[in-house]
Design an enzyme around this catalytic site. Structure first.
Site, PDB file in Angstrom:
ATOM      1  N   HIS A   1      -3.605  -5.174   0.389  1.00 48.03           N
ATOM      2  CA  HIS A   1      -3.151  -5.434   1.756  1.00 48.03           C
ATOM      3  C   HIS A   1      -3.083  -6.934   2.057  1.00 48.03           C
ATOM      4  CE1 HIS A   1      -3.015  -1.418   3.660  1.00 48.03           C
ATOM      5  NE2 HIS A   1      -3.897  -1.099   2.721  1.00 48.03           N
TER       6      HIS A   1
ATOM      7  N   GLU B   1      -1.432  -8.500   4.262  1.00 45.56           N
ATOM      8  CA  GLU B   1      -1.334  -8.820   5.689  1.00 45.56           C
ATOM      9  C   GLU B   1      -2.705  -9.069   6.308  1.00 45.56           C
ATOM     10  OE1 GLU B   1      -1.976  -4.344   5.708  1.00 45.56           O
ATOM     11  OE2 GLU B   1      -1.064  -5.860   4.420  1.00 45.56           O
TER      12      GLU B   1
ATOM     13  N   CYS C   1       0.831  -1.213   0.000  1.00 54.10           N
ATOM     14  CA  CYS C   1       0.000   0.000   0.000  1.00 54.10           C
ATOM     15  C   CYS C   1       0.865   1.263   0.000  1.00 54.10           C
ATOM     16  CB  CYS C   1      -0.986  -0.020   1.157  1.00 54.10           C
ATOM     17  SG  CYS C   1      -2.305   1.214   0.985  1.00 54.10           S
TER      18      CYS C   1
END
Length: 221
Positions: free
Chosen positions: A202, A204, A111
């Site tokens: 994203h 994660e 990001c």
């Protein structure tokens, strides 16, 4: 001996990267070192190159105006578009990225991280874009991608949570994926470099779905 990946983690993402770190330590003998947690007295020194094995550039606030103008020669006509910038973070990440690139360290940008990478290399940003920060896209992998240039990773749908994106792409970066609906760049890699990948989404937030990306990063250390 444990390998070390340095990163800067904002407060709201600590639990996500804690889980990633636990998996990395168990499976790859690698620890994530959050420089904010490891530093004291508000100073964030750079580790020496022999002290770390990789760099993870995580999500967060916008890059400050000074850094956009310095690295990308990008005039900021409406400073109000820049949100939640942190100049201490900019200073640490841009300096750390410069050092990591000079020493051939594996790099993964997420990001904000893909934006830092592009800006550092001379690319510019779109400072405010519509349709990439809707609530249902925050955690759900619903944004479809188009691929090009033999991509390193092919996630047919990704999550999307950002209000800025890449505009002029730095010369040394190769586009690997775009949003199918509007062409926003979602994935790049650095040409002629062992491992340097930037993603606008994203990973994660869904370690199972994006496992192959993190697996490749940690194996490259």
């Amino acid at each position: 001996m444990l390998k070390k990946v340095y990163c800067w983690v904002r407060d709201e993402d600590k639990e996500l990267f804690k889980r990633l770190g636990q998996w990395a330590e168990k499976e790859f003998s690698t620890v994530l070192v959050d420089v904010r947690a490891a530093s004291s007295k508000g100073s964030f020194p750079l580790p020496f190159p022999p002290e770390y094995d990789g760099l993870l550039l995580t999500g967060g606030g916008d890059i400050s105006r000074e850094y956009l103008e310095k690295y990308a020669q990008q005039p900021v006509h409406n400073p109000a578009l820049i949100q939640s910038c942190d100049r201490l973070r900019d200073e640490w990440e841009f300096s750390m990225l410069e050092q990591a690139l000079k020493n051939g360290k594996p790099i993964l940008g997420i990001c904000r991280g893909i934006q830092v990478l592009n800006t550092f290399l001379g690319g510019s940003l779109l400072l405010d874009i519509p349709g990439h920060n809707d609530p249902e896209q925050h955690d759900q992998n619903v944004q479809e991608l188009d691929f090009e240039n033999q991509p390193s990773f092919c996630f047919s749908k990704v999550n999307s949570s950002h209000h800025q994106a890449l505009d002029r792409i730095a010369t040394d970066l190769r586009i690997e994926a775009r949003s199918k609906k509007d062409g926003i760049v979602e994935q790049v890699r650095l040409k002629d470099y062992p491992f340097c990948v930037g993603v606008q989404y994203h990973p994660e937030r869904d370690l199972h779905y994006y496992k192959s990306l993190f697996h490749a990063f940690f194996l490259s250390l």
